[in-house]
Design an enzyme around this catalytic site. Structure first.
Site, PDB file in Angstrom:
ATOM      1  N   ARG A 117      16.241   2.568 -29.565  1.00 14.84           N
ATOM      2  CA  ARG A 117      16.900   2.442 -28.251  1.00 14.84           C
ATOM      3  C   ARG A 117      16.222   3.264 -27.150  1.00 14.84           C
ATOM      4  O   ARG A 117      16.840   3.540 -26.111  1.00 14.84           O
ATOM      5  CB  ARG A 117      18.393   2.769 -28.338  1.00 14.84           C
ATOM      6  CG  ARG A 117      19.167   1.805 -29.232  1.00 14.84           C
ATOM      7  CD  ARG A 117      20.662   1.925 -29.042  1.00 14.84           C
ATOM      8  NE  ARG A 117      21.331   0.868 -29.795  1.00 14.84           N
ATOM      9  CZ  ARG A 117      21.778   1.005 -31.046  1.00 14.84           C
ATOM     10  NH1 ARG A 117      21.609   2.159 -31.691  1.00 14.84           N
ATOM     11  NH2 ARG A 117      22.386   0.009 -31.648  1.00 14.84           N
ATOM     12  N   LYS A 139       7.522  -1.700 -15.382  1.00 17.51           N
ATOM     13  CA  LYS A 139       7.667  -3.024 -15.995  1.00 17.51           C
ATOM     14  C   LYS A 139       6.946  -3.045 -17.336  1.00 17.51           C
ATOM     15  O   LYS A 139       5.780  -2.666 -17.426  1.00 17.51           O
ATOM     16  CB  LYS A 139       7.084  -4.110 -15.096  1.00 17.51           C
ATOM     17  CG  LYS A 139       8.011  -4.594 -14.004  1.00 17.51           C
ATOM     18  CD  LYS A 139       7.401  -5.806 -13.304  1.00 17.51           C
ATOM     19  CE  LYS A 139       8.311  -6.368 -12.251  1.00 17.51           C
ATOM     20  NZ  LYS A 139       7.711  -7.561 -11.590  1.00 17.51           N
ATOM     21  N   GLU A 181      -6.106  -7.033  -7.619  1.00 19.87           N
ATOM     22  CA  GLU A 181      -4.809  -6.391  -7.384  1.00 19.87           C
ATOM     23  C   GLU A 181      -4.889  -5.435  -6.190  1.00 19.87           C
ATOM     24  O   GLU A 181      -3.913  -5.282  -5.446  1.00 19.87           O
ATOM     25  CB  GLU A 181      -4.343  -5.645  -8.632  1.00 19.87           C
ATOM     26  CG  GLU A 181      -3.958  -6.540  -9.800  1.00 19.87           C
ATOM     27  CD  GLU A 181      -2.588  -7.217  -9.630  1.00 19.87           C
ATOM     28  OE1 GLU A 181      -1.938  -7.013  -8.575  1.00 19.87           O
ATOM     29  OE2 GLU A 181      -2.186  -7.948 -10.544  1.00 19.87           O
ATOM     30  N   LYS A 223       2.846   1.112  -4.018  1.00 22.70           N
ATOM     31  CA  LYS A 223       3.727   0.666  -5.088  1.00 22.70           C
ATOM     32  C   LYS A 223       4.867   1.654  -5.306  1.00 22.70           C
ATOM     33  O   LYS A 223       6.000   1.252  -5.571  1.00 22.70           O
ATOM     34  CB  LYS A 223       2.948   0.453  -6.390  1.00 22.70           C
ATOM     35  CG  LYS A 223       3.807  -0.214  -7.454  1.00 22.70           C
ATOM     36  CD  LYS A 223       3.014  -0.881  -8.536  1.00 22.70           C
ATOM     37  CE  LYS A 223       3.927  -1.697  -9.449  1.00 22.70           C
ATOM     38  NZ  LYS A 223       3.198  -2.361 -10.540  1.00 22.70           N
ATOM     39  N   GLU A 233      13.605  -5.037  -8.956  1.00 24.58           N
ATOM     40  CA  GLU A 233      13.106  -6.265  -8.336  1.00 24.58           C
ATOM     41  C   GLU A 233      14.231  -7.169  -7.833  1.00 24.58           C
ATOM     42  O   GLU A 233      14.266  -8.365  -8.074  1.00 24.58           O
ATOM     43  CB  GLU A 233      12.215  -7.042  -9.322  1.00 24.58           C
ATOM     44  CG  GLU A 233      11.288  -8.045  -8.635  1.00 24.58           C
ATOM     45  CD  GLU A 233      10.290  -8.667  -9.580  1.00 24.58           C
ATOM     46  OE1 GLU A 233       9.093  -8.503  -9.329  1.00 24.58           O
ATOM     47  OE2 GLU A 233      10.709  -9.310 -10.569  1.00 24.58           O
ATOM     48  N   ARG A 237      10.721  -5.472  -3.980  1.00 24.59           N
ATOM     49  CA  ARG A 237       9.698  -5.433  -5.024  1.00 24.59           C
ATOM     50  C   ARG A 237       9.096  -6.812  -5.303  1.00 24.59           C
ATOM     51  O   ARG A 237       7.990  -6.921  -5.829  1.00 24.59           O
ATOM     52  CB  ARG A 237      10.270  -4.827  -6.306  1.00 24.59           C
ATOM     53  CG  ARG A 237       9.210  -4.602  -7.373  1.00 24.59           C
ATOM     54  CD  ARG A 237       9.699  -3.753  -8.522  1.00 24.59           C
ATOM     55  NE  ARG A 237       8.641  -3.584  -9.520  1.00 24.59           N
ATOM     56  CZ  ARG A 237       8.685  -2.715 -10.523  1.00 24.59           C
ATOM     57  NH1 ARG A 237       9.729  -1.924 -10.682  1.00 24.59           N
ATOM     58  NH2 ARG A 237       7.676  -2.619 -11.369  1.00 24.59           N
ATOM     59  N   ASN A 241       4.566  -9.819  -6.159  1.00 23.58           N
ATOM     60  CA  ASN A 241       4.235 -11.019  -6.922  1.00 23.58           C
ATOM     61  C   ASN A 241       3.319 -11.988  -6.161  1.00 23.58           C
ATOM     62  O   ASN A 241       3.046 -13.090  -6.655  1.00 23.58           O
ATOM     63  CB  ASN A 241       5.518 -11.751  -7.332  1.00 23.58           C
ATOM     64  CG  ASN A 241       6.351 -10.926  -8.298  1.00 23.58           C
ATOM     65  OD1 ASN A 241       5.831 -10.378  -9.259  1.00 23.58           O
ATOM     66  ND2 ASN A 241       7.639 -10.821  -8.030  1.00 23.58           N
ATOM     67  N   HIS A 244       0.836 -14.195  -7.985  1.00 25.10           N
ATOM     68  CA  HIS A 244       1.199 -14.180  -9.397  1.00 25.10           C
ATOM     69  C   HIS A 244       1.916 -15.442  -9.863  1.00 25.10           C
ATOM     70  O   HIS A 244       1.896 -15.751 -11.052  1.00 25.10           O
ATOM     71  CB  HIS A 244       2.054 -12.951  -9.709  1.00 25.10           C
ATOM     72  CG  HIS A 244       1.272 -11.677  -9.747  1.00 25.10           C
ATOM     73  ND1 HIS A 244       0.593 -11.195  -8.644  1.00 25.10           N
ATOM     74  CD2 HIS A 244       1.046 -10.784 -10.746  1.00 25.10           C
ATOM     75  CE1 HIS A 244      -0.015 -10.061  -8.968  1.00 25.10           C
ATOM     76  NE2 HIS A 244       0.243  -9.795 -10.234  1.00 25.10           N
ATOM     77  N   HIS A 248       0.064 -16.552 -12.924  1.00 23.27           N
ATOM     78  CA  HIS A 248       0.710 -16.625 -14.234  1.00 23.27           C
ATOM     79  C   HIS A 248       0.691 -18.047 -14.789  1.00 23.27           C
ATOM     80  O   HIS A 248       0.521 -18.259 -15.994  1.00 23.27           O
ATOM     81  CB  HIS A 248       2.156 -16.133 -14.131  1.00 23.27           C
ATOM     82  CG  HIS A 248       2.276 -14.643 -14.014  1.00 23.27           C
ATOM     83  ND1 HIS A 248       3.472 -14.009 -13.790  1.00 23.27           N
ATOM     84  CD2 HIS A 248       1.343 -13.655 -14.092  1.00 23.27           C
ATOM     85  CE1 HIS A 248       3.278 -12.698 -13.739  1.00 23.27           C
ATOM     86  NE2 HIS A 248       1.995 -12.471 -13.911  1.00 23.27           N
ATOM     87  N   HIS A 261      -6.197 -11.538 -16.288  1.00 24.22           N
ATOM     88  CA  HIS A 261      -5.053 -11.550 -15.386  1.00 24.22           C
ATOM     89  C   HIS A 261      -5.506 -11.409 -13.934  1.00 24.22           C
ATOM     90  O   HIS A 261      -5.042 -12.136 -13.051  1.00 24.22           O
ATOM     91  CB  HIS A 261      -4.091 -10.408 -15.746  1.00 24.22           C
ATOM     92  CG  HIS A 261      -2.961 -10.251 -14.786  1.00 24.22           C
ATOM     93  ND1 HIS A 261      -1.985 -11.218 -14.621  1.00 24.22           N
ATOM     94  CD2 HIS A 261      -2.647  -9.246 -13.922  1.00 24.22           C
ATOM     95  CE1 HIS A 261      -1.118 -10.814 -13.704  1.00 24.22           C
ATOM     96  NE2 HIS A 261      -1.505  -9.625 -13.267  1.00 24.22           N
TER      97      HIS A 261
END
Length: 352
Positions: A117, A139, A181, A223, A233, A237, A241, A244, A248, A261
């Protein structure tokens, strides 16, 4: 040394940036009954094994090496890592050290977030992309056959240690992926930074120390500001993206084997900027300004089915009401979210 602070209340943490930090990594490692280094086979050969040898005299430490590459960022690899941690009897007082690029950081962070956990971990990013983006913000996640990063958590590291010296061994393809990026931050948030990048791309590519340190710090500052105001997000935030949605989709439709990526995001930023221009969200001179910068690094986009790309984008977790979510430029240094139907995208998007 440059030092930044990610302000997230009880989950706040520092980012430290300097040439040669890997040599003194022990300074940033807190007390633990056991540490596990998670790295990949490429980074292990360059830094992982030597780091392990150096740290084992001071810490109770083990090491797990995964195969490199986005194609290995999956549930099977996660299961193998967790099984290794259990076999070596890591406890809630144990700690994880993520040593590698974005793939390693995402998976190591995910394992740390769900093992018993949640146990603490630190990020030690070894690629430009990871140093300016994926190691910061909390993330974590893995890819599924249905899409990118569909399983994951928001889980903050205790520290991010950025050693700029390791970038000297970075292949040019991975360096360009990171620059993708970097350029994103100028488009989405800071036009002055965008102009700085236009004037200093050659120095950035040649890893000029002053330019490199400034760029990494600036990206982390942007950031940090975004994440501090919107950790999960829910609003601001989302601007991270940009590029992306298509990026993606490209990765998924090519089974994570064709593009890195960063390469996919470079293509995504170009096509999403083109969408913004087609929709009259930006003027032609700004489109040309972004296009000329992106094309200096953009990977060749092979012939690809628009239908296949759209189908891959349908699995994006940010979509709403059967519409696909895009972050598109709407001014110099600003972007906005726009939802488009598959039919609208078909009419606008020409990728070959």
């Amino acid at each position: 040394m440059e030092r930044l602070h990610i302000d997230l209340g009880k989950d706040s943490y520092p980012i430290v940036i300097e040439d040669g930090l890997l040599k003194n990594l022990n300074v940033y490692m807190e007390e633990a009954d056991k540490w596990v280094i998670i790295t990949d086979d490429i980074v292990d050969g360059l830094y992982g094994q030597s780091l392990y040898e150096k740290l084992k005299d001071q810490f109770n430490i083990i090491k797990y090496v995964i195969p490199s590459g986005e194609v290995n960022k999956n549930i099977s690899t996660i299961t193998n890592i967790l099984s290794y941690m259990l076999e070596h009897q890591l406890t809630r007082k144990s700690r994880v050290l993520a040593l590698g690029g974005g793939v390693v950081g995402d998976m190591a962070g995910f394992c740390a977030s769900i093992y018993m956990r949640g146990i603490d971990f630190i990020q030690v990013p070894t690629t430009l992309l990871a140093q300016v983006d994926s190691s910061v913000g909390g993330k974590t996640g893995v890819n599924m056959p249905q899409g990118k990063n569909l399983v994951g958590t928001f889980y903050q590291p205790k520290t991010v240690v950025i050693d700029t010296e390791v970038l000297k061994t970075l292949p040019i393809r991975e360096l360009i992926s990171g620059i993708g990026e970097v350029l994103k931050y100028g488009v989405i948030y800071d036009y002055e930074f965008f102009c700085f990048l236009k004037d200093n791309l050659q120095k950035l590519q040649s890893l000029d120390q002053d330019v490199l340190t400034f760029v990494i710090k600036k990206c982390c500052e942007i950031k940090a500001e975004i994440v501090s105001s919107d950790e999960k997000e829910n609003g601001l935030r989302k601007i991270l993206n940009f590029g992306h949605t298509i990026g993606h989709g490209l990765e998924a439709v090519t089974n994570y084997e064709k593009y890195t990526h960063g390469e996919a995001v470079l293509i995504g930023m170009y096509l999403e900027t083109k969408l913004a221009f087609e929709l009259a969200m930006i003027e032609e001179d700004y489109f040309v300004e972004i296009e000329s910068l992106l094309k200096a690094f953009q990977t060749q986009l092979n012939m690809i089915s628009v239908d296949g790309l759209i189908n891959a984008m349908k699995g994006d977790k940010k979509n709403q009401e059967d519409k696909i979510s895009f972050i598109l430029p709407n001014g110099r240094g600003t972007v906005t979210e726009l939802l488009l139907s598959p039919e609208e995208i078909k009419g606008l998007l020409k990728v070959n």
